[in-house]
Design an enzyme around this catalytic site. Structure first.
Site, PDB file in Angstrom:
ATOM      1  N   ASP A  39     -59.347  62.488 -36.790  1.00 12.33           N
ATOM      2  CA  ASP A  39     -57.958  62.708 -36.480  1.00 12.33           C
ATOM      3  C   ASP A  39     -57.228  63.276 -37.318  1.00 12.33           C
ATOM      4  OD1 ASP A  39     -55.438  62.392 -34.949  1.00 12.33           O
ATOM      5  OD2 ASP A  39     -55.378  60.285 -35.704  1.00 12.33           O
ATOM      6  N   GLU A  42     -59.754  66.229 -33.182  1.00 15.62           N
ATOM      7  CA  GLU A  42     -58.833  66.239 -31.959  1.00 15.62           C
ATOM      8  C   GLU A  42     -57.934  67.677 -31.948  1.00 15.62           C
ATOM      9  OE1 GLU A  42     -55.985  62.767 -30.075  1.00 15.62           O
ATOM     10  OE2 GLU A  42     -55.362  63.255 -31.966  1.00 15.62           O
ATOM     11  N   HIS A  64     -54.892  55.700 -37.073  1.00 14.92           N
ATOM     12  CA  HIS A  64     -55.654  57.116 -37.509  1.00 14.92           C
ATOM     13  C   HIS A  64     -57.137  57.047 -37.470  1.00 14.92           C
ATOM     14  CE1 HIS A  64     -51.853  58.831 -38.445  1.00 14.92           C
ATOM     15  NE2 HIS A  64     -51.549  57.881 -39.402  1.00 14.92           N
TER      16      HIS A  64
END
Length: 175
Positions: A11, A71, A143
């Site tokens: 992420d 992502e 996160h």
């Protein structure tokens, strides 16, 4: 013990880059590790990107994933924020590709739908489902929870094709 396949979920973010490593053993998801790379906000962007790179290289070396997923960017704020996120994403993609990993990218809504069942789940729902899908895991930050969710989404989505390709390659090498 059944053969396993390790996924690294990332992420990306300039301030905080979450990471999570899971293993798929048969049909079972297993938590390996997770964490957050925090860059020093007092440094310039170039130095912060070096910190993120060094952290991701260390994680790849330590956990030896078989594939990675990052992502995709979703920024509803300003252009400056989008640029900084894009630079952190580039580092994540670069580290994984340099390590020889296949790299997938998933939209945030795809990750949420894959893990929670709804494309507009909130952070608390994601963390709860990650902990349900990976018993015994405790994400150190939102996160890290998001990164574990990305790894789970990849295991559910594209992972089957990679495991099949790896099995065929191993079978071919045995000839």
């Amino acid at each position: 013990m059944p053969a396993s396949f390790r996924y690294l979920g990332i992420d990306p973010g300039l301030t905080a880059t979450g990471w999570g490593v899971i293993s798929v053993q048969g049909s079972k998801l297993v938590h390996i590790a997770n964490g957050t790379i925090i860059s020093n906000a007092r440094l310039g962007i170039a130095e912060r990107l070096v910190e993120i790179e060094a952290g991701l290289v260390r994680i790849v070396d330590e956990h030896e994933p078989d594939a990675a997923a990052v992502e995709q960017a979703f920024v509803a704020r300003d252009a400056s924020a989008a640029l900084k996120l894009g630079q952190a994403r580039a580092i994540a993609l670069l580290v994984a590709a340099r390590a020889g990993l296949s790299v997938a990218e998933y939209a945030p809504n795809h990750v949420k739908k894959s893990v929670v069942g709804a494309g507009h789940a909130d952070k608390a729902q994601i963390r709860l489902m990650v902990e349900m899908l990976l018993p015994g895991s405790k994400a150190g930050s939102e996160h890290a929870a998001d990164a574990l969710a990305i790894a789970i989404a990849h295991a559910h989505s594209g992972g089957a094709n990679e495991r099949l390709a790896a099995a065929v390659a191993r079978a071919g090498a045995g000839r």
